[in-house]
Design a protein around this motif. Structure first.
Motif, short mmCIF file in Angstrom:
data_model
loop_
_atom_site.label_atom_id
_atom_site.label_comp_id
_atom_site.label_asym_id
_atom_site.label_seq_id
_atom_site.Cartn_x
_atom_site.Cartn_y
_atom_site.Cartn_z
N ARG A 5 -1.29 1.41 7.92
CA ARG A 5 -2.13 1.80 6.78
C ARG A 5 -3.57 1.40 7.08
NH1 ARG A 5 2.15 -1.13 3.41
NH2 ARG A 5 3.67 0.48 3.09
N THR A 26 -4.45 4.86 0.45
CA THR A 26 -3.34 3.92 0.61
C THR A 26 -2.33 4.19 -0.48
OG1 THR A 26 -2.78 1.61 0.94
CG2 THR A 26 -4.39 2.09 -0.78
N CYS A 28 0.71 2.71 -3.42
CA CYS A 28 0.75 1.73 -4.51
C CYS A 28 1.16 0.34 -4.02
CB CYS A 28 1.72 2.19 -5.60
SG CYS A 28 1.12 3.62 -6.50
N SER A 29 2.00 0.26 -3.00
CA SER A 29 2.44 -1.06 -2.54
C SER A 29 1.27 -1.88 -1.98
CB SER A 29 3.55 -0.93 -1.50
OG SER A 29 3.07 -0.30 -0.33
N MET A 30 0.36 -1.21 -1.28
CA MET A 30 -0.81 -1.92 -0.74
C MET A 30 -1.74 -2.34 -1.87
SD MET A 30 -2.36 -3.08 1.93
CE MET A 30 -1.85 -2.23 3.39
N ASN A 32 -0.87 -2.96 -4.97
CA ASN A 32 -0.20 -4.03 -5.70
C ASN A 32 -0.28 -5.35 -4.94
OD1 ASN A 32 1.32 -4.98 -7.96
ND2 ASN A 32 3.09 -5.07 -6.60
N THR A 33 -0.15 -5.31 -3.62
CA THR A 33 -0.28 -6.52 -2.81
C THR A 33 -1.67 -7.12 -2.96
OG1 THR A 33 1.31 -5.67 -1.22
CG2 THR A 33 -0.17 -7.41 -0.46
N LEU A 34 -2.69 -6.29 -2.90
CA LEU A 34 -4.06 -6.76 -3.08
C LEU A 34 -4.26 -7.36 -4.47
CD1 LEU A 34 -6.86 -6.99 -1.82
CD2 LEU A 34 -7.34 -4.69 -2.65
N ARG A 35 -3.71 -6.69 -5.49
CA ARG A 35 -3.81 -7.19 -6.87
C ARG A 35 -3.15 -8.57 -7.00
NH1 ARG A 35 -0.51 -7.67 -11.10
NH2 ARG A 35 1.22 -6.78 -9.92
N ARG A 36 -1.97 -8.73 -6.43
CA ARG A 36 -1.25 -10.01 -6.53
C ARG A 36 -1.99 -11.13 -5.81
NH1 ARG A 36 4.41 -9.67 -7.96
NH2 ARG A 36 4.71 -11.52 -6.67
N ILE A 37 -2.60 -10.83 -4.68
CA ILE A 37 -3.38 -11.83 -3.94
C ILE A 37 -4.59 -12.27 -4.75
CG2 ILE A 37 -4.86 -12.19 -1.92
CD1 ILE A 37 -2.84 -10.41 -0.37
#
Length: 85
Positions: A5, A26, A28-30, A32-37
């Motif tokens: 990606r 990108t 949604c998983s990428m 969401n990962t950025l949001r969680r970090i």
């Protein structure tokens, strides 16, 4: 090998405590990962321990303590680096 990606990030505005950006190309998983970090890196302040001396309400102590823990608290350090606002 999984598909690589290469997301694009366009920064719209940047301030000391806020950034506005557009994340594109990108899935949604990428995102969401950025949001969680980002959520994990934000310092938080919450009520952790509640002691009751006498509860004369119809509500359980645990219920009241849980609800107090959900209150968002704001902490603003003063210019000297200590104490709150």
């Amino acid at each position: 090998m999984p598909h690589q990606r290469f997301p694009k990030v366009e920064i719209l505005a940047m301030e000391p405590h806020e950034i506005k950006f557009v994340l594109s190309e990108t899935d949604c998983s990428m995102a969401n990962t950025l949001r969680r970090i980002m959520i994990a890196e934000v310092p938080t302040l919450a009520i952790d321990l509640v002691e009751f001396h006498e509860n004369t309400t119809v509500l359980n102590d645990e219920y009241i303590a849980h609800r107090l823990g959900l209150i968002p608290l704001r902490y603003i350090p003063n210019a000297e680096g200590g104490g709150g606002g």
